[in-house]
Write a protein that holds these residues in place. Structure first.
Motif, mmCIF file in Angstrom:
data_model
loop_
_atom_site.group_PDB
_atom_site.id
_atom_site.type_symbol
_atom_site.label_atom_id
_atom_site.label_comp_id
_atom_site.label_asym_id
_atom_site.label_seq_id
_atom_site.Cartn_x
_atom_site.Cartn_y
_atom_site.Cartn_z
ATOM 1 N N PRO A 254 0.969 -1.285 0.001
ATOM 2 C CA PRO A 254 0.179 0.040 0.054
ATOM 3 C C PRO A 254 0.797 1.349 0.206
ATOM 4 C CG PRO A 254 -0.817 -1.612 1.629
ATOM 5 C CD PRO A 254 0.450 -2.006 1.073
ATOM 6 N N LEU A 255 2.066 1.186 0.575
ATOM 7 C CA LEU A 255 2.683 2.532 0.694
ATOM 8 C C LEU A 255 3.403 2.766 -0.909
ATOM 9 C CD1 LEU A 255 4.931 1.601 3.664
ATOM 10 C CD2 LEU A 255 3.072 3.268 3.625
ATOM 11 N N LEU A 256 3.709 1.663 -1.399
ATOM 12 C CA LEU A 256 4.181 1.698 -2.910
ATOM 13 C C LEU A 256 2.970 2.317 -3.835
ATOM 14 C CD1 LEU A 256 6.401 -1.377 -3.455
ATOM 15 C CD2 LEU A 256 7.160 0.945 -3.351
ATOM 16 N N ILE A 257 1.872 1.698 -3.558
ATOM 17 C CA ILE A 257 0.710 2.179 -4.439
ATOM 18 C C ILE A 257 0.529 4.034 -4.357
ATOM 19 C CG2 ILE A 257 -1.858 2.204 -4.782
ATOM 20 C CD1 ILE A 257 -1.778 -0.439 -3.644
ATOM 21 N N ILE A 258 0.659 4.565 -3.371
ATOM 22 C CA ILE A 258 0.560 5.925 -2.983
ATOM 23 C C ILE A 258 1.953 6.361 -2.706
ATOM 24 C CG2 ILE A 258 -1.898 6.027 -2.498
ATOM 25 C CD1 ILE A 258 -1.098 5.714 0.403
ATOM 26 N N GLY A 259 2.951 5.958 -3.406
ATOM 27 C CA GLY A 259 4.327 6.376 -3.039
ATOM 28 C C GLY A 259 4.508 7.881 -3.579
ATOM 29 N N VAL A 260 4.047 8.411 -4.720
ATOM 30 C CA VAL A 260 4.375 9.849 -4.876
ATOM 31 C C VAL A 260 3.758 10.851 -4.038
ATOM 32 C CG1 VAL A 260 3.864 11.534 -6.443
ATOM 33 C CG2 VAL A 260 4.668 9.439 -7.582
ATOM 34 N N PRO A 261 2.689 10.797 -3.733
ATOM 35 C CA PRO A 261 2.027 11.664 -2.578
ATOM 36 C C PRO A 261 2.635 11.431 -1.245
ATOM 37 C CG PRO A 261 0.324 9.942 -3.041
ATOM 38 C CD PRO A 261 1.505 9.930 -4.160
ATOM 39 N N LEU A 262 2.674 10.274 -1.006
ATOM 40 C CA LEU A 262 3.254 9.838 0.481
ATOM 41 C C LEU A 262 4.757 10.547 0.512
ATOM 42 C CD1 LEU A 262 2.078 6.411 1.863
ATOM 43 C CD2 LEU A 262 1.551 8.720 2.359
ATOM 44 N N SER A 263 5.704 10.424 -0.346
ATOM 45 C CA SER A 263 6.951 10.912 -0.216
ATOM 46 C C SER A 263 6.983 12.174 -0.515
ATOM 47 C CB SER A 263 7.790 10.112 -1.239
ATOM 48 O OG SER A 263 7.279 10.354 -2.778
ATOM 49 N N ASP A 264 5.995 12.930 -1.126
ATOM 50 C CA ASP A 264 6.088 14.326 -1.412
ATOM 51 C C ASP A 264 5.715 14.876 0.193
ATOM 52 O OD1 ASP A 264 6.446 16.935 -2.896
ATOM 53 O OD2 ASP A 264 4.142 16.976 -2.945
ATOM 54 N N THR A 265 4.955 14.239 0.776
ATOM 55 C CA THR A 265 4.447 14.746 2.107
ATOM 56 C C THR A 265 5.333 14.672 3.077
ATOM 57 O OG1 THR A 265 2.129 14.047 1.551
ATOM 58 C CG2 THR A 265 3.026 14.581 3.717
ATOM 59 N N PHE A 266 6.268 13.586 2.834
ATOM 60 C CA PHE A 266 7.450 13.234 3.867
ATOM 61 C C PHE A 266 8.610 14.452 3.773
ATOM 62 C CE2 PHE A 266 11.719 11.333 4.136
ATOM 63 C CZ PHE A 266 11.662 11.146 5.652
ATOM 64 N N PHE A 333 12.807 -6.824 0.708
ATOM 65 C CA PHE A 333 13.719 -5.803 1.317
ATOM 66 C C PHE A 333 14.663 -5.143 0.057
ATOM 67 C CE2 PHE A 333 18.444 -5.639 2.280
ATOM 68 C CZ PHE A 333 18.256 -4.883 3.677
ATOM 69 N N GLY A 334 14.799 -5.770 -1.017
ATOM 70 C CA GLY A 334 15.552 -5.026 -2.299
ATOM 71 C C GLY A 334 14.504 -3.904 -2.628
ATOM 72 N N VAL A 335 13.212 -4.236 -2.694
ATOM 73 C CA VAL A 335 12.391 -3.216 -3.035
ATOM 74 C C VAL A 335 12.291 -1.910 -2.138
ATOM 75 C CG1 VAL A 335 9.839 -2.204 -3.519
ATOM 76 C CG2 VAL A 335 10.639 -4.808 -4.613
ATOM 77 N N ILE A 336 12.448 -2.336 -0.953
ATOM 78 C CA ILE A 336 12.475 -1.211 -0.014
ATOM 79 C C ILE A 336 13.754 -0.369 0.001
ATOM 80 C CG2 ILE A 336 12.679 -0.456 2.571
ATOM 81 C CD1 ILE A 336 10.748 -2.854 3.228
ATOM 82 N N CYS A 337 14.820 -1.008 -0.189
ATOM 83 C CA CYS A 337 15.908 -0.339 -0.273
ATOM 84 C C CYS A 337 16.111 0.515 -1.613
ATOM 85 C CB CYS A 337 17.255 -1.202 0.089
ATOM 86 S SG CYS A 337 17.479 -2.160 1.267
ATOM 87 N N MET A 338 15.599 -0.267 -2.618
ATOM 88 C CA MET A 338 16.032 0.558 -3.879
ATOM 89 C C MET A 338 15.084 1.882 -3.995
ATOM 90 S SD MET A 338 15.391 -1.099 -7.861
ATOM 91 C CE MET A 338 13.504 -1.361 -7.404
ATOM 92 N N THR A 339 13.825 1.724 -3.379
ATOM 93 C CA THR A 339 13.072 2.638 -3.140
ATOM 94 C C THR A 339 13.446 4.007 -2.712
ATOM 95 O OG1 THR A 339 11.037 1.191 -3.711
ATOM 96 C CG2 THR A 339 10.715 3.534 -2.947
ATOM 97 N N GLN A 344 15.725 9.089 -2.247
ATOM 98 C CA GLN A 344 16.512 10.126 -1.815
ATOM 99 C C GLN A 344 17.513 10.937 -2.939
ATOM 100 O OE1 GLN A 344 16.932 11.340 1.215
ATOM 101 N NE2 GLN A 344 18.841 12.788 0.821
ATOM 102 N N ILE A 345 18.070 10.026 -3.787
ATOM 103 C CA ILE A 345 19.024 10.629 -4.945
ATOM 104 C C ILE A 345 18.122 11.828 -5.856
ATOM 105 C CG2 ILE A 345 19.866 10.387 -7.312
ATOM 106 C CD1 ILE A 345 21.835 9.436 -5.241
ATOM 107 N N GLY A 346 16.643 11.398 -6.082
ATOM 108 C CA GLY A 346 15.885 12.381 -6.998
ATOM 109 C C GLY A 346 15.495 13.636 -6.001
#
Length: 381
Positions: A254-266, A333-339, A344-346
């Motif tokens: 579920p965190l990935l599904i809404i990754g853009v708005p959640l990351s922008d909010t964070f 674990f790989g998906v979490i680390c890569m994301t 962070q780079i972006g």
């Protein structure tokens, strides 16, 4: 009626209703004064009607009641009906709250209380809350106590609802990101055979696409808080169902599904904390603002963010599809680390937190220089 045909009819009905209702809502918004005036923080330069969320809501609800008599008997279990009712009732509270804000500009505290009330209706009125969670490297679904699950559910619904509201800064942005997230949920539900979520997602997607005809740049109407809050609430409720109903979905999905708005909010919270500003203070440092500052046009900025949202959606689908495999834990674990790495780079590249402070990029540059020096020294020998 074949279930696939039912979904197709529901999608077309919602799309048609949105195409019909949006111009009517636009006229209504001007008539009652639900308008958005330009200022130093906003991109648009002319008075725009709000309340577009009413069109999406009307299309969704109208299409649902249009197809409900044709739903095959036995397709929906009692708990499925309960979940649908929770979304309809809670969504109605949210759309009323958003419409009032579009017209009267309610305070942040009043809006927050209304969102909590809608979440409480879902949790206490219809007993829909998180009670199972599949954590990475866990053997099975783990039950959690109500005293944890209930507040976690309320926080999730309120948080996601506001996350969509925060990215609603450009024509078609919030609607497009929400549509991609809803489409992701529909694909995952199809893979899992979870019919209620397929139905609700299909109807919502039809309403969003119909509204986007009028909302993509140059927009003729804004969705307003009525739209962003309703879509955020719907996304929160639908994505949360993976915790409760579908055992093959881990908490990451579920965190990935809404990754853009959640990351922008964070990043907005971090940015305001770093700059010693109130967390709820508005600014022009969101993802879409930074992309435009880098020289991207209005449309291209929206399309870039849509693309990022689609990548998150693909990751969510992959994550949910492999959770039951033998390598599921390592893939998670790989998906979490890569994301986290690419987020962070972006963030550092576009300066979404701080335009000058780039710790990870600086670290990678130092590592690269050290490797180059080591390579040159080796060749010299």
């Amino acid at each position: 009626m074949p279930i696939g045909l039912l979904y197709a009819i529901g999608f077309i009905a919602a799309l048609a209703l949105a195409l019909i209702m949006t111009p009517l809502v636009k006229t209504f918004a001007f008539k009652i004064g639900a308008i958005d005036k330009p200022n130093h923080r906003k991109v648009h330069t002319r008075i725009m009607p709000r309340l577009g969320g009413l069109a999406i809501y009307a299309a969704f609800v109208g299409a649902f009641f249009a197809v409900s008599p044709f739903i095959p008997e036995g397709l929906l279990r009692p708990r499925d009906v309960n979940m649908i009712n929770a979304l309809l009732v809670g969504g109605t509270i949210i759309i009323i709250l958003g419409a009032l804000d579009d017209r009267f500009e309610l305070s942040a505290k009043v809006k927050l209380l209304g969102q909590i009330a809608a979440a409480c209706v879902v949790v206490f009125g219809f007993d829909v809350h998180i009670d199972l969670v599949n954590v990475p490297f866990g053997e099975t679904m783990q039950p959690i106590a109500e005293w944890i699950g209930i507040p976690l559910t309320i926080i999730w619904i309120v948080g996601v609802t506001n996350a969509i509201n925060l990215i609603d800064g450009l024509d078609g942005l919030a609607a497009g990101v929400s549509g991609i997230s809803i489409a992701t949920i529909a694909v995952m539900a199809s893979l899992m055979g979870f019919q209620p979520v397929i139905l609700l997602s299909t109807l919502l997607l039809g309403g969003i696409i119909g509204f986007l005809v009028f909302n993509f740049h140059p927009a003729k109407i804004f969705m307003g808080d009525s739209g962003s809050l309703f879509l955020g609430f719907s996304l929160a409720t639908l994505s949360m169902l993976g915790f409760k109903q579908v055992t093959i979905v881990s908490f990451v999905t579920p965190l990935l599904i809404i990754g853009v708005p959640l990351s922008d909010t964070f990043f907005a919270i971090v940015r305001r904390w770093v700059n010693k500003k109130p967390i709820f203070a508005p600014d022009k440092g969101h993802l879409h603002h930074r992309l435009q500052d880098l020289g991207f046009s209005h449309r291209r900025t929206v399309l870039i963010i849509w693309g990022v949202s689609a990548v998150f959606g693909v990751l969510a689908i992959v994550q949910s599809a492999v959770v039951q495999s033998s390598a599921a834990n390592w893939i998670t674990f790989g998906v979490i680390c890569m994301t986290i790495f690419f987020l962070q780079i972006g963030a550092e590249l576009i300066g979404i937190v701080d335009k000058s402070h780039r710790p990870l990029i600086t670290l990678l540059s130092r590592i690269r220089l050290r490797l180059l020096k080591t390579g040159e020294a080796t060749r010299g020998k």
